[in-house]
Design a protein around this motif. Structure first.
Motif, PDB file in Angstrom:
ATOM      1  N   ILE A  66      55.636 166.853  52.027  1.00 40.95           N
ATOM      2  CA  ILE A  66      56.496 168.013  51.784  1.00 40.95           C
ATOM      3  C   ILE A  66      55.641 169.273  51.859  1.00 40.95           C
ATOM      4  O   ILE A  66      54.558 169.340  51.288  1.00 40.95           O
ATOM      5  CB  ILE A  66      57.187 167.926  50.406  1.00 40.95           C
ATOM      6  N   ILE A  67      56.133 170.280  52.586  1.00 46.18           N
ATOM      7  CA  ILE A  67      55.447 171.558  52.657  1.00 46.18           C
ATOM      8  C   ILE A  67      56.492 172.664  52.519  1.00 46.18           C
ATOM      9  O   ILE A  67      57.503 172.660  53.217  1.00 46.18           O
ATOM     10  CB  ILE A  67      54.647 171.694  53.984  1.00 46.18           C
ATOM     11  N   ASP A  68      56.273 173.560  51.581  1.00 46.89           N
ATOM     12  CA  ASP A  68      57.227 174.636  51.292  1.00 46.89           C
ATOM     13  C   ASP A  68      58.629 174.084  51.044  1.00 46.89           C
ATOM     14  O   ASP A  68      59.632 174.584  51.566  1.00 46.89           O
ATOM     15  CB  ASP A  68      57.259 175.652  52.447  1.00 46.89           C
ATOM     16  N   ASN A  69      58.677 172.992  50.260  1.00 43.96           N
ATOM     17  CA  ASN A  69      59.929 172.334  49.869  1.00 43.96           C
ATOM     18  C   ASN A  69      60.682 171.690  51.028  1.00 43.96           C
ATOM     19  O   ASN A  69      61.865 171.363  50.896  1.00 43.96           O
ATOM     20  CB  ASN A  69      60.861 173.324  49.152  1.00 43.96           C
ATOM     21  N   MET A  70      60.009 171.493  52.155  1.00 40.05           N
ATOM     22  CA  MET A  70      60.634 170.849  53.303  1.00 40.05           C
ATOM     23  C   MET A  70      59.960 169.505  53.576  1.00 40.05           C
ATOM     24  O   MET A  70      58.725 169.422  53.598  1.00 40.05           O
ATOM     25  CB  MET A  70      60.507 171.734  54.549  1.00 40.05           C
ATOM     26  N   PRO A  71      60.741 168.458  53.805  1.00 34.87           N
ATOM     27  CA  PRO A  71      60.141 167.175  54.205  1.00 34.87           C
ATOM     28  C   PRO A  71      59.595 167.273  55.623  1.00 34.87           C
ATOM     29  O   PRO A  71      60.259 167.787  56.525  1.00 34.87           O
ATOM     30  CB  PRO A  71      61.306 166.194  54.121  1.00 34.87           C
ATOM     31  N   LYS A  99      60.533 167.536  61.017  1.00 36.01           N
ATOM     32  CA  LYS A  99      61.000 166.213  61.422  1.00 36.01           C
ATOM     33  C   LYS A  99      62.088 166.260  62.483  1.00 36.01           C
ATOM     34  O   LYS A  99      62.255 165.311  63.249  1.00 36.01           O
ATOM     35  CB  LYS A  99      61.511 165.440  60.201  1.00 36.01           C
ATOM     36  N   ASN A 100      62.820 167.339  62.538  1.00 37.71           N
ATOM     37  CA  ASN A 100      63.919 167.433  63.499  1.00 37.71           C
ATOM     38  C   ASN A 100      63.500 168.057  64.821  1.00 37.71           C
ATOM     39  O   ASN A 100      63.765 167.522  65.893  1.00 37.71           O
ATOM     40  CB  ASN A 100      65.072 168.232  62.890  1.00 37.71           C
ATOM     41  N   TYR A 148      54.139 173.576  61.258  1.00 33.20           N
ATOM     42  CA  TYR A 148      54.120 174.576  60.197  1.00 33.20           C
ATOM     43  C   TYR A 148      52.691 174.900  59.771  1.00 33.20           C
ATOM     44  O   TYR A 148      52.385 176.037  59.436  1.00 33.20           O
ATOM     45  CB  TYR A 148      54.896 174.084  58.975  1.00 33.20           C
ATOM     46  N   ARG A 149      51.838 173.884  59.801  1.00 36.05           N
ATOM     47  CA  ARG A 149      50.432 174.101  59.403  1.00 36.05           C
ATOM     48  C   ARG A 149      49.543 173.173  60.219  1.00 36.05           C
ATOM     49  O   ARG A 149      49.863 172.010  60.452  1.00 36.05           O
ATOM     50  CB  ARG A 149      50.246 173.829  57.917  1.00 36.05           C
TER      51      ARG A 149
END
Length: 259
Positions: free
Chosen positions: A54-59, A89-90, A95-96
């Motif tokens: 999870i990163i920034d509340n996103m799976p 995932k989609n 993101y990082r």
């Protein structure tokens, strides 16, 4: 020598993308191990692993890549490379991205965070404790995410020999445009058996390392996994190969050709 190792790991963690498709080729739990060899000598091993995170509340898919010199080579030229990417995932967009390497004393410790609202990449150079922002394209990929994006988006049914495609990748503070040419289908022998593959040529810049811009060849399994099977780079002092050595956690069945 350090440039040669950088080239090999760039090859492993970088693949341009093809036509859009909605295929899902991988999932968390997947793990690859590659043997990198120069002639009969094993120079290094590299691994790629996909985990849930999870990163920034996103799976996200958290992908970890490692490479380390082995055998006699490690006694006089030490290589320890560590890469991470956190991808949606989609859409399979990064993101990082983290790159921490030590190649014969040449070191880097970089973290890149991608901001798609501002179309910027924040590059944190931990070695020098500097932070800088750079513009990015909306469809940009990093070194590792591009490989997973390809596997989900390659449209194998419509591929024709000679097809060329391009992708933008952010690397070393710049947006690069890579070209990839489809060479056809080929069955290759591996330690696992005979595997049907798609054969590609990423175009590289001819310089003091590569013989020419067409010096690199990549084989990807011609199945729903679309996993890397072999990579070959002809350089001025010979040829380097990276072969799939072991794997587990594939999302789709693995197929071996039986004569």
């Amino acid at each position: 020598m350090k440039k040669i190792f950088l080239i090999v790991f760039l090859i492993l963690f970088t693949y341009p993308v093809l036509a859009q498709d909605n295929h899902s080729a991988f999932d968390s739990g997947e793990w690859f191990k590659f043997r990198i060899h120069y002639g009969v000598f094993t120079a290094s091993y590299a691994t790629l692993e996909v985990k849930d995170d999870i990163i920034d509340n996103m799976p996200v898919h958290h992908v970890i890549g490692t490479g380390k010199s082995t055998g006699l080579l490690s006694l006089f030229f030490k290589v320890e490379d560590y890469y991470e990417t956190y991808i949606d995932k989609n859409e399979v967009k990064p993101y990082r991205f983290i790159r921490k390497i030590n190649e014969g004393g040449h070191t880097k410790d970089i973290e890149i965070n991608f901001d798609y609202t501002q179309n910027e990449a924040l590059v944190f150079n931990k070695k020098y404790n500097t932070k800088k922002k750079f513009p990015i394209k909306s469809n940009v990929q990093d070194m590792m995410s591009s490989f997973y994006y390809l596997r989900n988006n390659i449209k194998t049914t419509s591929l024709k020999k000679g097809d060329e495609q391009y992708v933008t990748m952010f690397f070393d503070n710049e947006n690069y445009l890579f070209k990839l040419k489809f060479l056809g289908r080929e069955v290759i022998k591996t330690k696992m058996g005979k595997i049907a593959c798609l054969k590609f040529r990423p175009y590289v810049q001819a310089d003091r390392i590569f013989k020419e811009e067409e010096s690199m060849t990549v084989w990807v399994s011609d199945d729903d996994n679309r996993m890397p099977v072999r990579i070959k780079a002809d350089i001025l002092v010979g040829s380097i190969k990276a072969d799939l050595d072991a794997f587990k956690g594939l999302k789709h069945p693995f197929k071996i050709i039986i004569d």
